[in-house]
Design a protein around this motif. Structure first.
Motif, mmCIF file in Angstrom:
data_model
loop_
_atom_site.group_PDB
_atom_site.id
_atom_site.type_symbol
_atom_site.label_atom_id
_atom_site.label_comp_id
_atom_site.label_asym_id
_atom_site.label_seq_id
_atom_site.Cartn_x
_atom_site.Cartn_y
_atom_site.Cartn_z
ATOM 1 N N SER A 46 0.803 -1.123 -0.131
ATOM 2 C CA SER A 46 -0.160 0.105 0.018
ATOM 3 C C SER A 46 0.837 1.315 0.026
ATOM 4 N N THR A 47 0.399 2.137 -0.639
ATOM 5 C CA THR A 47 0.920 3.486 -0.717
ATOM 6 C C THR A 47 0.621 4.488 0.375
ATOM 7 N N ASP A 48 -0.083 3.858 1.633
ATOM 8 C CA ASP A 48 -0.736 4.760 2.493
ATOM 9 C C ASP A 48 0.374 4.479 3.661
ATOM 10 N N ASP A 49 1.684 4.979 3.835
ATOM 11 C CA ASP A 49 2.256 4.736 4.917
ATOM 12 C C ASP A 49 1.804 4.868 6.395
ATOM 13 N N GLU A 50 0.767 6.025 6.408
ATOM 14 C CA GLU A 50 0.278 6.410 7.803
ATOM 15 C C GLU A 50 -0.441 5.026 8.309
ATOM 16 N N HIS A 51 -1.186 4.534 7.322
ATOM 17 C CA HIS A 51 -1.912 3.375 7.803
ATOM 18 C C HIS A 51 -1.638 1.975 7.751
ATOM 19 N N ASP A 52 -0.603 2.115 6.918
ATOM 20 C CA ASP A 52 0.019 0.697 6.577
ATOM 21 C C ASP A 52 1.213 0.259 7.732
ATOM 22 N N PRO A 53 1.025 -0.420 8.504
ATOM 23 C CA PRO A 53 2.195 -0.765 9.180
ATOM 24 C C PRO A 53 3.648 -1.212 8.447
ATOM 25 N N GLU A 54 3.491 -1.869 7.600
ATOM 26 C CA GLU A 54 4.648 -2.258 6.636
ATOM 27 C C GLU A 54 5.045 -1.076 6.032
ATOM 28 N N GLY A 55 4.284 -0.232 5.546
ATOM 29 C CA GLY A 55 4.847 0.854 5.103
ATOM 30 C C GLY A 55 5.901 1.880 5.985
ATOM 31 N N VAL A 56 5.475 1.976 7.159
ATOM 32 C CA VAL A 56 6.442 2.767 8.050
ATOM 33 C C VAL A 56 7.559 1.829 8.093
ATOM 34 N N THR A 57 7.418 0.760 8.411
ATOM 35 C CA THR A 57 8.966 -0.179 8.463
ATOM 36 C C THR A 57 9.650 -0.087 7.156
ATOM 37 N N LEU A 58 8.959 -0.392 6.020
ATOM 38 C CA LEU A 58 10.105 -0.260 4.888
ATOM 39 C C LEU A 58 10.447 1.246 4.740
ATOM 40 N N ALA A 59 9.849 2.500 5.113
ATOM 41 C CA ALA A 59 10.244 3.709 5.045
ATOM 42 C C ALA A 59 11.606 3.881 6.062
ATOM 43 N N PHE A 60 11.560 3.205 7.486
ATOM 44 C CA PHE A 60 12.456 3.014 8.147
ATOM 45 C C PHE A 60 13.619 2.297 7.715
ATOM 46 N N GLU A 61 13.497 1.232 7.305
ATOM 47 C CA GLU A 61 14.634 0.484 6.505
ATOM 48 C C GLU A 61 15.454 1.151 5.346
ATOM 49 N N ARG A 62 14.544 1.764 4.852
ATOM 50 C CA ARG A 62 15.209 2.391 3.439
ATOM 51 C C ARG A 62 15.920 3.829 3.978
ATOM 52 N N SER A 63 15.399 4.451 4.977
ATOM 53 C CA SER A 63 16.127 5.415 5.617
ATOM 54 C C SER A 63 17.528 5.056 6.158
ATOM 55 N N SER A 64 17.487 3.831 6.964
ATOM 56 C CA SER A 64 18.647 3.310 7.648
ATOM 57 C C SER A 64 19.681 2.818 6.277
ATOM 58 N N GLU A 65 19.401 2.198 5.511
ATOM 59 C CA GLU A 65 20.120 1.766 4.565
ATOM 60 C C GLU A 65 20.706 3.126 3.446
ATOM 61 N N ALA A 66 19.726 4.048 3.540
ATOM 62 C CA ALA A 66 20.646 5.460 2.979
ATOM 63 C C ALA A 66 21.653 5.986 3.951
ATOM 64 N N ALA A 67 21.315 5.918 5.202
ATOM 65 C CA ALA A 67 22.401 6.528 6.035
ATOM 66 C C ALA A 67 23.734 5.482 6.035
ATOM 67 N N MET A 68 23.417 4.179 5.770
ATOM 68 C CA MET A 68 24.866 3.406 5.568
ATOM 69 C C MET A 68 25.454 3.563 4.310
ATOM 70 N N VAL A 69 24.647 3.876 3.478
ATOM 71 C CA VAL A 69 25.406 4.280 1.987
ATOM 72 C C VAL A 69 26.193 5.780 2.234
ATOM 73 N N GLN A 70 25.486 6.700 2.735
ATOM 74 C CA GLN A 70 26.471 7.887 3.250
ATOM 75 C C GLN A 70 27.751 7.618 4.032
ATOM 76 N N ARG A 71 27.479 6.864 5.118
ATOM 77 C CA ARG A 71 28.563 6.602 5.992
ATOM 78 C C ARG A 71 29.764 5.807 5.195
#
Length: 124
Positions: A46-71
């Protein structure tokens, strides 16, 4: 002024820096690949991150990976710069005060640019 390293020490630092650079390149590649996998998974959800528990998790994981790329990319740049300093003779000299960086510190942090005193002043 140059740090008085033996040929064996110079070779050891070169190996440490090349190993660090390669590990960071590998980490950046893996994190970039993981970001793509996360993006692919997100397309299937689902594209509705606010109401989709998986969307929030995926966004957090993507953010963590982006930080790893930068480091990791920063690590590649730092190791490459340290290798250039090794080649030009300025490796092992503090960029702030010009004093020699202790060999033990260089063993622990081969790409460091600051002696321990200057690092403490900067909180690095």
């Amino acid at each position: 002024m140059t740090h008085d390293f033996s040929a064996a020490q110079r070779a050891r630092f070169r190996a440490l820096l090349e190993e660090q650079r390669e590990a960071d390149r590998s980490n950046a590649f893996a994190a970039t690949r993981n970001m793509q996998l996360i993006s692919d998974a997100r397309q299937d959800s689902s594209t509705d991150d606010e109401h989709d528990p998986e969307g929030v998790t995926l966004a957090f994981e993507r953010s963590s990976e982006a930080a790893m790329v930068q480091r990791s990319e920063r690590g590649v740049a730092e190791a490459s710069a340290a290798l250039a300093r090794l080649d030009d003779g300025s490796y092992g000299l503090c960029e702030e005060c010009g004093n020699e960086i202790a060999t033990a510190r260089l063993e622990a942090r081969p790409a460091t640019t600051l002696c321990i005193e200057c690092a403490r002043r900067h909180g690095a």
